[in-house]
Scaffold this active site. Structure first.
Site, short mmCIF file in Angstrom:
data_model
loop_
_atom_site.label_atom_id
_atom_site.label_comp_id
_atom_site.label_asym_id
_atom_site.label_seq_id
_atom_site.Cartn_x
_atom_site.Cartn_y
_atom_site.Cartn_z
N PHE A 1 0.86 -1.18 0.00
CA PHE A 1 0.00 0.00 0.00
C PHE A 1 0.90 1.23 0.00
O PHE A 1 1.87 1.29 0.76
CB PHE A 1 -0.88 -0.04 1.25
N ASP B 1 2.57 -6.01 7.69
CA ASP B 1 1.36 -5.20 7.77
C ASP B 1 0.16 -6.13 7.56
O ASP B 1 0.05 -6.80 6.53
CB ASP B 1 1.40 -4.09 6.71
N TYR C 1 -10.31 -0.69 11.27
CA TYR C 1 -11.55 -0.21 10.66
C TYR C 1 -11.93 -1.05 9.45
O TYR C 1 -13.00 -0.85 8.89
CB TYR C 1 -11.45 1.28 10.29
N LYS C 2 -11.06 -1.96 9.01
CA LYS C 2 -11.39 -2.80 7.86
C LYS C 2 -12.15 -4.03 8.37
O LYS C 2 -13.27 -3.92 8.81
CB LYS C 2 -10.12 -3.14 7.08
N ARG D 1 -13.09 -4.01 -6.80
CA ARG D 1 -12.69 -4.82 -5.65
C ARG D 1 -13.92 -5.19 -4.81
O ARG D 1 -14.76 -4.34 -4.51
CB ARG D 1 -11.69 -4.01 -4.83
C1 LIG Z 1 -5.64 0.62 4.73
C2 LIG Z 1 -4.16 0.59 4.75
C3 LIG Z 1 -3.40 1.65 5.27
C4 LIG Z 1 -4.05 2.91 5.76
O1 LIG Z 1 -3.27 3.56 6.74
P1 LIG Z 1 -3.96 4.61 7.70
O2 LIG Z 1 -2.82 5.27 8.40
O3 LIG Z 1 -4.88 3.87 8.62
O4 LIG Z 1 -4.74 5.57 6.87
C5 LIG Z 1 -2.02 1.51 5.33
N1 LIG Z 1 -1.41 0.37 4.87
C6 LIG Z 1 -2.12 -0.65 4.34
C7 LIG Z 1 -1.42 -1.86 3.86
C8 LIG Z 1 -3.50 -0.55 4.24
O5 LIG Z 1 -4.19 -1.55 3.68
#
Ligand SMILES: *Cc1c(COP(=O)(O)O)cnc(C)c1O
Length: 397
Positions: A113, A184, A209-210, A356
Site C-alpha cells: 500500500f 502489515d 476499521y477494515k 474490488r
Molecule cells: C488501509 C491501509 C493503510 C491505511 O493507513 P492509515 O494510516 O490507517 O490511513 C495503510 N497500509 C495498508 C497496507 C492498508 O491496507
C-alpha cells in the site's frame, strides 16, 4: 463452530444494500451505538477526568490489544493500540532497522500500500546515513532477501488483488539472512488466520476499521515479538510510552515491553466503538471465517466468469493464495463500480482498473454473492454503467 447467523444479526446494515466493502470499512456493529453513547454520557459526562481511572480508560490500549492478539496468533501483552496504521508502520520500521544497525536496506514490494512505502521513504530521509528503500515486484521478494537487507517490510495481503504472501516461509528466509521482518496485517487481521508467533514474526501492524469493524478512523495496533519487546527502540518517544509518564521527568526512558510503543493520549471514544466491535469476534473461529470466505469468493469468481465476459480476474485463482477479497479488471472499472453502488452493491475501485469486492462471512452469505453477480451482469449487459455521471471521480474511491 462459528454461528454466522448470530454474527450477521450483530451488524446494522441498511436494507437494499449488498455490502462487499468490509475490506475498506467494516459496517456498524449494533452494540457499538449504545457502547459509545455510554462512554460519552456515563463515563466522559459524569466521571470527567476521573474516567481515566474509574472507567479504566488508560489501560484500554492494552486490554483491547489483548483482544486483537487472539485474532492474529499473538499472546496477551504483545499488542498495543493507538494512532493510525501509517504511524505504526513508521514506528515498527524504525525499531526494526535499529536492531540491525550495520545494514542500510529496507526491502518491500510494489504491491504494498502506498502509505507504507511513503512512510518508509520518510524514515529513510530522516535517518540519512545511506539508508535506502528497495522496492521489487511481489514475486521477486524472496530472491531479493540477502545480507544487505536490514528490514523486510511487507503487507501480507495485497490491497489491490488480494494476493497473499507466505508469512512463514518469507520470515524464515529473512531470519536465515539476519533480516528483521515487519508485517502489515491491514487486509489479514479479521480476514484469515494469522499466526504471528508460529511464524516467528518480529513486528506487525494493522488497522481495525477494515475487517475488524472498529469504525472510520479506528485506532491501529502494533505487535512486537515478546523476545524483542524490551530492546525495541521507540522512535516516537511520547510520554505515554515512558516508563513513568506521571513522574513527568525531563528525559525519556522507554516503558516496559509493549507499553513503549504507546505515544500519546488514546482516542477513548473510538476505542469504545472498537471494543464493542470485538465483542462480535468472541466465539468466532478464524478457521471458520477463512473456510466460508473461500467458499463465497469461489462462488463469486465462478459466477462472474460464467456471466460477465467483459471483466477479467485480477486476483490469484487459487483461494489459498488469496486473502478475503476478489478483484476483477475492467477498462472502465471506476464507472462500472459507481453504477454498481447506485444499484445497491457496494464494493470499491482501485486505480487503474480494479473492481474490488470483499467477502466477509460475518455478515455476507451466498444470497448476497448471487445478488451482487446478478446486478453486475445486468449493468454490464445493458451498458447502463456507461453514463457521464458514473465517470465523475469522487474524492474517495
Ligand atoms: C488501509 C491501509 C493503510 C491505511 O493507513 P492509515 O494510516 O490507517 O490511513 C495503510 N497500509 C495498508 C497496507 C492498508 O491496507
Amino acid at each position: 463452530m462459528t454461528d454466522f447467523a448470530k454474527t450477521r444479526a450483530a451488524f446494522r446494515l441498511p436494507d437494499g444494500v449488498i455490502y462487499l466493502d468490509g475490506n475498506s470499512l467494516g459496517p456498524l456493529p449494533v452494540a457499538a451505538e449504545a457502547r459509545v453513547a455510554r462512554t460519552i454520557s456515563e463515563e466522559w459526562g459524569k466521571e470527567l477526568i476521573r474516567g481515566w481511572n474509574t472507567a479504566g480508560w488508560m489501560s484500554w490500549p492494552r486490554s483491547i490489544g489483548d483482544r486483537i492478539a487472539r485474532l492474529i496468533g499473538a499472546r496477551a501483552g504483545s499488542v498495543v493500540m493507538g494512532d493510525t496504521l501509517s504511524i505504526k508502520v513508521f514506528q515498527a520500521l524504525a525499531a526494526a532497522a535499529a536492531l540491525v544497525p550495520e545494514r542500510r536496506v529496507i526491502l518491500s514490494d510494489s504491491g504494498n500500500f502506498p502509505s507504507d512505502l511513503y512512510m518508509a521513504e520518510g524514515l529513510v530521509k530522516a535517518l540519512g546515513r545511506g539508508y535506502e528503500l528497495k522496492v521489487v515486484e511481489p514475486e521477486a521478494v524472496e530472491a531479493a532477501i540477502d545480507d544487505e537487507v536490514a528490514v523486510l517490510m511487507l503487507t501480507q495481503v495485497d490491497y489491490r488483488t488480494g494476493r497473499l504472501h507466505d508469512m512463514a516461509s518469507l520470515t524464515k528466509k529473512a531470519h536465515a539472512a539476519g533480516v528483521v521482518t515487519v508485517w502489515d496485517l491491514a487486509h489479514s487481521a479479521g480476514a484469515l488466520p494469522v499466526e504471528l508467533e508460529r511464524c516467528d514474526a518480529d513486528f506487525a501492524v494493522g488497522c481495525t476499521y477494515k475487517y475488524i469493524n472498529g469504525g472510520p478512523g479506528a485506532p491501529a495496533f502494533i505487535y512486537v515479538a515478546p523476545r524483542l519487546a524490551a530492546v525495541a527502540e521507540p522512535i516516537l518517544s511520547g510520554w505515554l510510552g515512558h516508563e513513568a509518564p506521571f513522574a513527568f521527568d525531563l528525559n525519556y526512558r522507554a516503558g516496559p515491553g509493549i507499553e513503549r510503543m504507546r505515544v500519546g493520549t488514546p482516542p477513548i471514544i473510538a476505542l469504545a466503538a472498537l471494543d464493542a466491535a470485538l465483542d462480535v469476534w468472541d466465539g468466532v473461529e478464524m478457521s471458520d471465517v477463512r473456510r466460508r470466505s473461500m467458499e463465497l469468493s469461489e462462488l463469486f469468481i465462478r459466477q462472474v466468469e460464467a456471466r460477465c465476459p467483459s471483466v477479467t480476474l485480477a486476483s490469484p485463482r487459487d483461494a489459498a493464495k488469496r486473502g478475503s477479497q476478489v478483484s476483477f479488471r475492467h477498462p472502465d472499472g471506476y464507472a462500472v463500480m459507481q453504477a454498481l453502488i447506485d444499484k445497491g452493491v457496494i464494493g470499491d475501485f482501485r486505480a487503474p482498473d480494479c473492481l474490488r469486492f470483499g467477502f466477509t462471512p460475518l455478515y455476507i452469505g451466498e444470497a448476497e454473492v448471487l445478488g451482487a453477480v446478478a446486478i453486475l451482469e445486468k449493468i454490464l449487459t445493458d451498458g447502463s454503467w456507461d453514463q457521464p455521471h458514473y465517470r465523475k471521480k469522487a474524492a474517495v474511491t
